[in-house]
Design a protein around this motif. Structure first.
Motif: not given
Length: 434
Positions: A359-364, A372-373, A383-384, A389-390
């Motif tokens: 799952a992915s969650c772009p935490l704006v 980008l979680a 992570e891609t 990305q943290g």
């Protein structure tokens, strides 16, 4: 009973006749992200009359964009397209919704009285938003009371209005005591609000409060640690295990229950109240214990996404019992697994494709930054990109705003995007994960 269909744009066949009987090889219930994308794949191996899609809506929304709509960054019109333009051309669209599932008889009855017999079934109904479950909430959303919610096309534009009207006082953001789609979204708008108030010089007059029913700010420790730092730095108050139980729009008050001490209630005044409503699967699923678990979610093998009781039934997306974060990115990763396994079962071979819980969650976290979680079933970062990305990055924000919407409309819904696994594997052949 034979029915004459009318031809619409993209050659999608739609019918609204009542009390008709149909039969098909594959029935897809739901034209949301997972249903639409998997139907697109299936349409390439099936004849038109072999694939029926049940979907009641005229509009398909890219719901991850609602965060940006609520923040005044994007518009609602940018987030939606006509349903007939996103459903696969080589399919029959039944503009209706499921009323009753009968898996023992391989049939579904619809709200309009249709009876559909199938050989294989894909359930992709998503979750419904239960605004009516919180007393006073719908009344608050229907007036100029400072109450808003990014979880509905009907209400999302109220959020930016509440932002612009805010002068001082409490800006409160909630997370309910149920599973929700896009579980990062309730706090994304909190960070955007904080940034907005700083830009317009009102932050010193505001108390920004995030009340979540969860025992953690985020399920993956790496990203949770980063979010706690952001909240401390920006003086955002976070209250865990705190659940909204009532809205009093006339007095602009919100009542919260302490889930660790249920007798303890707290009433807070608000100037802005962003509510993430309780969510559940549709009643037709909840009423079918043969297909679902006690919580009303389609009971599937978490790896193959195949029903644990019916070999010809699969589920994708938010309505399934898989213990992953319910996001569009998860549906993208599930889509290829479901398709491969349905194709295998149709050929009388075992379903062997496995979903790893991605799952992915772009935490704006503001108007120009994003964490980008990405993670799997074990809540391990997956992570891609070959960098950390943290951290808040502008590049991830631009990807969320500029790249993800066209990728969704042109690749995902047409069945050509299965998530970033291939990109990740390519990048990490050349770079090591940090």
């Amino acid at each position: 009973m034979n029915v004459t269909f009318s031809l619409l744009a993209k050659n999608v066949t739609k019918t609204a006749f009542r009390n008709s009987s149909y039969s098909c090889k594959v029935l897809v219930v739901g034209g949301g992200t997972g249903g639409c994308a998997t139907a697109a794949k299936l349409s390439r191996i099936l004849k038109k009359n072999e694939l029926i899609i049940i979907e009641p809506s005229d509009k398909h929304y890219y719901q991850p964009l609602f965060t940006l709509v609520g923040g005044g960054i994007s518009t609602l019109s940018e987030a939606g397209k006509s349903m007939r333009d996103v459903l696969p051309a080589n399919a029959v669209w039944l503009k209706d919704s499921a009323a009753e599932f009968n898996p023992g008889e391989n049939s579904v009855t619809t709200q309009r009285g249709h009876s559909i017999k199938y050989e294989y079934l894909l359930i992709a109904t998503g979750l419904q938003t239960d605004y009516d479950k919180i007393p006073g909430l719908e009344a608050g959303l229907s007036g100029d009371t400072g109450v808003c919610s990014n979880y509905s096309a009907k209400y999302v534009e109220l959020t930016y209005k509440a932002l612009k009207n805010f002068e001082s006082g409490n800006a409160i953001f909630t997370y309910p005591n149920t599973p929700v789609k896009c579980p990062g979204a309730p706090q994304k708008i909190c960070y955007i609000t904080d940034h907005y108030l700083r830009k317009v010089g009102k932050r010193d007059k505001a108390a920004v409060i995030y009340n979540t029913s969860l025992p953690v700010i985020f399920g993956v420790k790496k990203y949770a640690d980063a979010l706690w730092e952001i909240c401390a730095e920006r003086q955002i108050q976070v209250n865990l295990r705190t659940n909204l139980v009532e809205v009093r729009p006339d007095s602009r008050e919100a009542v919260f229950q302490n889930l660790d001490n249920p007798d303890k209630m707290t009433t807070l005044k608000y100037s802005m109240l962003h509510v993430t409503p309780p969510m559940s699967t549709p009643a037709a699923l909840q009423n079918c214990s043969e297909l679902t678990n006690e919580a009303g979610f389609v009971d599937v093998n978490k790896l193959t996404l195949q029903s644990v009781r019916f070999a010809n039934v699969f589920a994708i997306g938010d309505c399934s019992s898989t213990p992953n974060s319910k996001t569009a990115a998860a549906a993208a990763a599930q889509c290829q697994v479901v398709f491969k396994n349905m194709e295998s079962v149709m050929k009388n071979t075992p379903a062997t494709a496995n979903y790893d819980g991605y799952a992915s969650c772009p935490l704006v976290t503001g108007y120009d930054r994003c964490i980008l979680a990405e993670f799997d079933y074990n809540l391990t970062p997956l992570e891609t990109f070959p960098f950390n990305q943290g951290k808040e990055l502008k590049s991830m924000y631009l990807m969320k705003k500029m790249l993800m919407p066209p990728l969704y409309w042109t690749l995902m819904l047409n069945g050509f995007w299965n998530g970033p696994a291939a990109v990740r594997n390519l990048l990490h052949l050349k770079f090591s994960q940090k």
